[in-house]
Design a protein around this motif. Structure first.
Motif, short mmCIF file in Angstrom:
data_model
loop_
_atom_site.label_atom_id
_atom_site.label_comp_id
_atom_site.label_asym_id
_atom_site.label_seq_id
_atom_site.Cartn_x
_atom_site.Cartn_y
_atom_site.Cartn_z
N VAL A 10 43.86 39.75 43.78
CA VAL A 10 42.49 39.37 43.43
C VAL A 10 41.64 40.64 43.41
O VAL A 10 41.69 41.44 44.34
CB VAL A 10 41.90 38.38 44.45
N ILE A 11 40.87 40.79 42.34
CA ILE A 11 40.01 41.96 42.18
C ILE A 11 38.60 41.47 41.94
O ILE A 11 38.30 40.87 40.90
CB ILE A 11 40.47 42.83 41.00
N ILE A 83 47.21 40.83 47.67
CA ILE A 83 46.39 42.03 47.46
C ILE A 83 44.96 41.61 47.19
O ILE A 83 44.71 40.76 46.34
CB ILE A 83 46.91 42.85 46.27
N LEU A 84 44.03 42.21 47.92
CA LEU A 84 42.60 41.94 47.69
C LEU A 84 41.89 43.27 47.48
O LEU A 84 41.86 44.11 48.39
CB LEU A 84 41.99 41.20 48.88
N ILE A 85 41.35 43.46 46.29
CA ILE A 85 40.58 44.65 45.97
C ILE A 85 39.10 44.27 45.97
O ILE A 85 38.65 43.50 45.12
CB ILE A 85 40.97 45.22 44.58
N VAL A 86 38.36 44.79 46.95
CA VAL A 86 36.95 44.47 47.09
C VAL A 86 36.17 45.54 46.33
O VAL A 86 35.88 46.62 46.85
CB VAL A 86 36.55 44.42 48.58
N ASN A 87 35.83 45.22 45.08
CA ASN A 87 35.32 46.22 44.15
C ASN A 87 33.95 45.89 43.57
O ASN A 87 33.31 46.76 42.98
CB ASN A 87 36.35 46.40 43.01
N ALA A 88 33.50 44.66 43.72
CA ALA A 88 32.21 44.28 43.11
C ALA A 88 31.12 45.23 43.58
O ALA A 88 31.00 45.51 44.78
CB ALA A 88 31.86 42.84 43.49
N GLY A 89 30.33 45.73 42.65
CA GLY A 89 29.37 46.76 43.01
C GLY A 89 28.00 46.57 42.39
O GLY A 89 27.79 45.76 41.49
N PHE A 90 27.08 47.36 42.89
CA PHE A 90 25.70 47.36 42.41
C PHE A 90 25.09 48.70 42.79
O PHE A 90 25.38 49.24 43.86
CB PHE A 90 24.91 46.22 43.07
N PHE A 91 24.27 49.26 41.91
CA PHE A 91 23.61 50.52 42.25
C PHE A 91 22.14 50.46 41.85
O PHE A 91 21.80 50.16 40.71
CB PHE A 91 24.26 51.71 41.55
N ALA A 130 49.52 41.33 53.86
CA ALA A 130 48.74 41.63 52.65
C ALA A 130 48.10 43.01 52.75
O ALA A 130 48.00 43.60 53.82
CB ALA A 130 47.68 40.56 52.45
N SER A 131 47.65 43.50 51.60
CA SER A 131 46.92 44.76 51.54
C SER A 131 45.52 44.50 51.03
O SER A 131 45.33 43.88 49.99
CB SER A 131 47.63 45.75 50.59
#
Length: 249
Positions: A10-11, A83-91, A130-131
């Protein structure tokens, strides 16, 4: 053999930029991929680009209940998550004197609160072993005049990886951090600036990087693949910095 064969990944924020490049690479390496994002149109476009049976879920990481729904859908479709990629972003960038409470709240809600509760809500849906990869930034130890809230939130994310790693040892879940530098992504165009302003911003960041260029989303995706796979099996609570030398030089 493909590095992520028979894995479920999951990304968050997988509908553009680094997240999309990572989703494509994971799918090519055998993973069943699910992405989240806030925009259905871009999610559908991303799913088509990823292929390989990938799915997308409209979800806002700043809304805690959204994430639980997303993980439930992934489990119903693919099974438990590896696999969990915590990528949601905001700037949001502005000098201290001009930075608004709304900008601060959105920065914190997406980057810090969003990362914390994304991992919390994922726990029942994760396989043991999990990673998890949290996304920070090479600015997490630097002072940048117009990015105080952003840098602080990303430093908090770096800290979370250490605490989460300790807490999840009993399940053999590895939590690590990927810290990119200035990467050429669509985020540069989201502030509504003209092409000249966007190009100028990119040129500033490129000139501030020892390698004198922006990084590519493919270079970052390769880093996520390393941390998601068994190649990094002896890394725990650690940080992988891919920033063209900004943090070190």
């Amino acid at each position: 053999m493909k590095k992520l064969e028979n894995k479920v990944a999951v990304i968050t924020g997988g509908n553009s930029g680094m997240g999309l490049a990572t989703a494509k690479l994971f799918a090519q390496n055998g993973a069943s991929v699910a992405i989240t994002g806030r925009n259905l149109v871009t999610i559908n476009s991303a799913i088509e680009a990823i292929g390989n049976g990938a799915i997308g879920v409209v979800s806002d990481v700043s809304d805690v209940s959204n994430m639980e729904h997303a993980f439930s859908k992934v489990e119903q479709t693919f099974g438990k998550i590896d696999i969990l990629i915590v990528n949601a972003g905001f700037f949001a960038g502005a000098p201290l004197a001009d930075f608004t409470e709304e900008m601060f709240d959105q920065t914190s809600d997406v980057l810090f609160k969003g990362a914390f509760f994304t991992v919390q809500k994922a726990l029942p849906y994760l396989n043991d072993g999990a990673s998890i990869v949290l996304t920070s930034t090479s600015l997490n130890e630097k002072g940048l005049s117009f990015a105080a809230a952003y840098s602080a939130a990303k430093a908090a994310v770096r800290s979370l990886a250490r605490s989460f790693s300790s807490e999840l040892l009993g399940r053999n879940i590895r939590v690590n951090v990927l810290s990119p530098g200035a990467i050429d992504t669509p985020i540069f165009g989201r502030g509504g600036g003209s092409k000249e302003e966007i190009d100028g911003t990119k040129a500033f960041f490129a000139s501030s990087t020892p390698l004198k260029r922006l990084g590519t989303v493919e270079e970052i995706a390769a880093g996520y693949l390393f941390l998601a796979s068994d190649d990094s099996s002896y890394m725990l609570g650690a940080e992988l910095v891919i920033d063209g030398g900004i943090k070190a030089i």
